[in-house]
Scaffold this motif. Structure first.
Motif, PDB file in Angstrom:
ATOM      1  N   ALA B 132      -3.468  -4.242   3.167  1.00 38.91           N
ATOM      2  CA  ALA B 132      -4.242  -3.254   4.321  1.00 38.91           C
ATOM      3  C   ALA B 132      -5.380  -2.923   3.852  1.00 38.91           C
ATOM      4  O   ALA B 132      -6.591  -3.233   4.289  1.00 38.91           O
ATOM      5  N   ALA B 133      -5.286  -3.013   2.110  1.00 38.01           N
ATOM      6  CA  ALA B 133      -6.354  -3.181   1.767  1.00 38.01           C
ATOM      7  C   ALA B 133      -7.150  -3.772   1.295  1.00 38.01           C
ATOM      8  O   ALA B 133      -8.861  -3.099   2.007  1.00 38.01           O
ATOM      9  N   GLU B 134      -6.686  -5.006   1.434  1.00 38.32           N
ATOM     10  CA  GLU B 134      -8.089  -5.491   1.518  1.00 38.32           C
ATOM     11  C   GLU B 134      -8.381  -6.048   2.959  1.00 38.32           C
ATOM     12  O   GLU B 134      -9.579  -6.144   3.418  1.00 38.32           O
ATOM     13  N   ALA B 135      -7.131  -5.358   3.944  1.00 37.40           N
ATOM     14  CA  ALA B 135      -8.264  -6.195   4.629  1.00 37.40           C
ATOM     15  C   ALA B 135      -8.888  -4.645   6.083  1.00 37.40           C
ATOM     16  O   ALA B 135      -9.670  -4.886   6.231  1.00 37.40           O
ATOM     17  N   ALA B 156      -7.392   4.646  -0.881  1.00 37.88           N
ATOM     18  CA  ALA B 156      -7.933   5.200   0.145  1.00 37.88           C
ATOM     19  C   ALA B 156      -6.617   4.771   1.137  1.00 37.88           C
ATOM     20  O   ALA B 156      -5.881   5.591   1.859  1.00 37.88           O
ATOM     21  N   VAL B 157      -6.025   3.465   1.399  1.00 40.27           N
ATOM     22  CA  VAL B 157      -4.659   3.004   1.968  1.00 40.27           C
ATOM     23  C   VAL B 157      -3.365   3.267   1.458  1.00 40.27           C
ATOM     24  O   VAL B 157      -3.163   3.837   2.834  1.00 40.27           O
ATOM     25  N   LYS B 158      -3.258   4.068   0.370  1.00 37.77           N
ATOM     26  CA  LYS B 158      -2.560   4.733  -0.223  1.00 37.77           C
ATOM     27  C   LYS B 158      -2.261   6.018   0.472  1.00 37.77           C
ATOM     28  O   LYS B 158      -1.568   6.862   0.904  1.00 37.77           O
ATOM     29  N   ASP B 159      -3.307   6.901   0.452  1.00 34.44           N
ATOM     30  CA  ASP B 159      -3.082   7.962   0.858  1.00 34.44           C
ATOM     31  C   ASP B 159      -2.975   8.240   2.283  1.00 34.44           C
ATOM     32  O   ASP B 159      -2.483   8.881   2.499  1.00 34.44           O
ATOM     33  N   VAL B 160      -3.430   7.268   3.468  1.00 31.21           N
ATOM     34  CA  VAL B 160      -3.141   7.290   4.212  1.00 31.21           C
ATOM     35  C   VAL B 160      -1.580   7.145   4.884  1.00 31.21           C
ATOM     36  O   VAL B 160      -1.238   7.640   5.308  1.00 31.21           O
ATOM     37  N   LEU B 161      -0.794   5.377   3.888  1.00 28.70           N
ATOM     38  CA  LEU B 161      -0.249   5.826   4.085  1.00 28.70           C
ATOM     39  C   LEU B 161       1.023   6.539   3.894  1.00 28.70           C
ATOM     40  O   LEU B 161       2.176   6.668   4.632  1.00 28.70           O
ATOM     41  N   HIS B 162       1.279   6.646   2.531  1.00 24.86           N
ATOM     42  CA  HIS B 162       1.931   8.212   2.374  1.00 24.86           C
ATOM     43  C   HIS B 162       1.941   9.477   2.382  1.00 24.86           C
ATOM     44  O   HIS B 162       2.511  10.423   2.029  1.00 24.86           O
TER      45      HIS B 162
END
Lengths: 261, 163
Positions: B132-135, B156-162
């Motif tokens: 997801a981060a690469e994407a 940022a991805v972690k932020d959104v996912l969790h």
């Protein structure tokens, strides 16, 4: 009719010396072996034979042994009821007395006249019964004076007799005591004689009636004969009862001698 | 009446023979036989009494033995029941132990499997975050021409996912 049939009811009691022994004597006294002595001997022998049948001493008795034992037990019971445990030692005497008188009475009733013999009832003689009565009385005197000494005379003063009455009561009791052997001997003699006389008188009626023709036979002989049959049965009863009374009174007198009252 | 008319002639003979013959009867029958007959009767009575007593004693003995036997039987039955109960208890205990062991084994396997599942899921999540981060970085570079550092993108991805 040639000769009148004559029945002497007393003839049956006649004592006749037998076997030519009428000259036998002992110390000047005649001791001829008479028909009376013969029937005493027959009674004794028959009694001995009767007892011999009961001497098998089996644990399970036969009929004969049972009879002998019931007779012995009967006298034993009578003695223990009337005299208590001391009565045991008088059993030989009282038993002999009872059985001897019983057999004499019964054998005297046997219809041996049918075969030509003449039964003789020696208990219908007071000389014979008197000997037995005096024997019983002598035993009472000997036992009484031996056991109690002169205290035996207290027998003649019942307990609770008022003092002024004692001499009178003593005399009355003494007389009644002294009469005992006479009453004992005479009772048996009279009872046996009376029965035999009665049978003989009735039989003379039967014979006399039959000789006097058919009418008197129906009127006298047949009723007399029926009565004789009944009296024969009664005499058998009397034979037992008189023997029992003799033995019973002897045991009662012995009780007086043993226990005074 | 011959008893009286013959009295003088016969009294001595009558008395003599009466004494002789009654004396013989007394000694032979009265003293000789009657006591023996009585003895026999008493012996029989005693035998009967003794036999009855023996029978009574035997009955008591049999009763006592019966009682003893019943008591022994009751005791043995009790012992047997105790033995059965003990065996039952032991068997139950052994079964419990084995059940417990088997349960523990199964639980351990389940826990291991769960751990494996959790690890796989963690791994998968991490993979998804990276992808997801690469994407997201790729998308940001293509749409806005921005060059986003890989670390920032992952955060940022972690932020959104969790959330």
């Amino acid at each position: 009719m040639a000769t009148e049939a004559k029945v002497d009811p007393m003839h049956q009691f006649t004592i006749e010396p037998l076997f030519g022994t009428d000259h036998w004597a002992l110390g000047g006294f005649n001791i001829a072996f008479t028909n009376s002595a013969l029937w005493m001997l027959i009674s004794a022998v028959v009694l001995y034979a009767f007892m011999l049948g009961g001497m098998k001493r089996e644990l399970v008795p036969g009929r004969w042994q049972m009879m002998v034992e019931s007779m012995t037990g009967f006298i034993e019971n009578m003695l223990s009821a009337n005299v208590g445990k001391e009565g045991r030692k008088y059993l030989p005497y009282v038993f002999s007395l009872f059985m001897f008188i019983l057999f004499a009475n019964l054998l005297g009733l046997l219809p041996l006249g049918l075969v030509g013999l003449h039964p003789f009832t020696f208990t219908s003689h007071f000389t014979a019964t008197g000997v037995l009565a005096i024997l019983s009385f002598a035993i009472v005197l000997v036992v009484g004076f031996y056991k109690h000494g002169l205290h035996f005379f207290s027998l003649f003063v019942p307990h609770g007799t008022p003092l002024p009455m004692i001499p009178l009561i003593f005399v009355i009791e003494l007389v009644s005591f002294l009469v005992r052997p006479f009453s004992l001997g005479l009772r048996l003699f009279v009872a046996m004689m009376a029965g035999h006389v009665l049978l003989e008188v009735l039989s003379s009626f039967v014979i006399g009636g039959a000789n006097a023709g058919a009418f008197f036979m129906g009127l006298v002989s047949i009723p007399s004969f029926i009565l004789m049959v009944a009296i024969c049965a009664l005499e058998i009863l009397v034979a037992g009862i008189q023997a029992y009374v003799f033995a019973l009174l002897t045991s009662l007198y012995i009780n007086d001698a043993e226990h005074l009252h | 009446m011959p008893q009286i008319s013959q009295l003088a002639a016969t009294y001595s003979s009558q008395i003599f023979w009466m004494l002789v013959i009654f004396g013989a009867v007394f000694f032979l029958v009265g003293r000789g036989m009657a006591p023996k007959v009585l003895e026999t009767m008493e012996g029989r009575d005693q035998k009967i009494a003794a036999d009855l007593a023996a029978a009574e004693a035997a009955r008591h003995e049999a009763q006592a033995q019966d009682d003893a036997w019943k008591a022994a039987a009751a005791k043995q039955r009790g012992e047997a029941q105790a033995l059965i109960a003990a065996a039952k208890a032991e068997a139950a205990k052994a079964a419990e132990v084995r059940l417990a062991a088997a349960g523990a084994d199964a639980e351990a396997k389940v826990a291991e499997a769960e751990a494996r599942i959790a690890a796989a899921r963690q791994g998968a999540l991490a993979e998804i975050e990276t992808v997801a981060a690469e994407a997201a970085a790729d998308i940001a570079a293509r749409v806005a021409g921005l060059t986003v550092a890989a670390d920032a993108a992952r955060a940022a991805v972690k932020d959104v996912l969790h959330g």
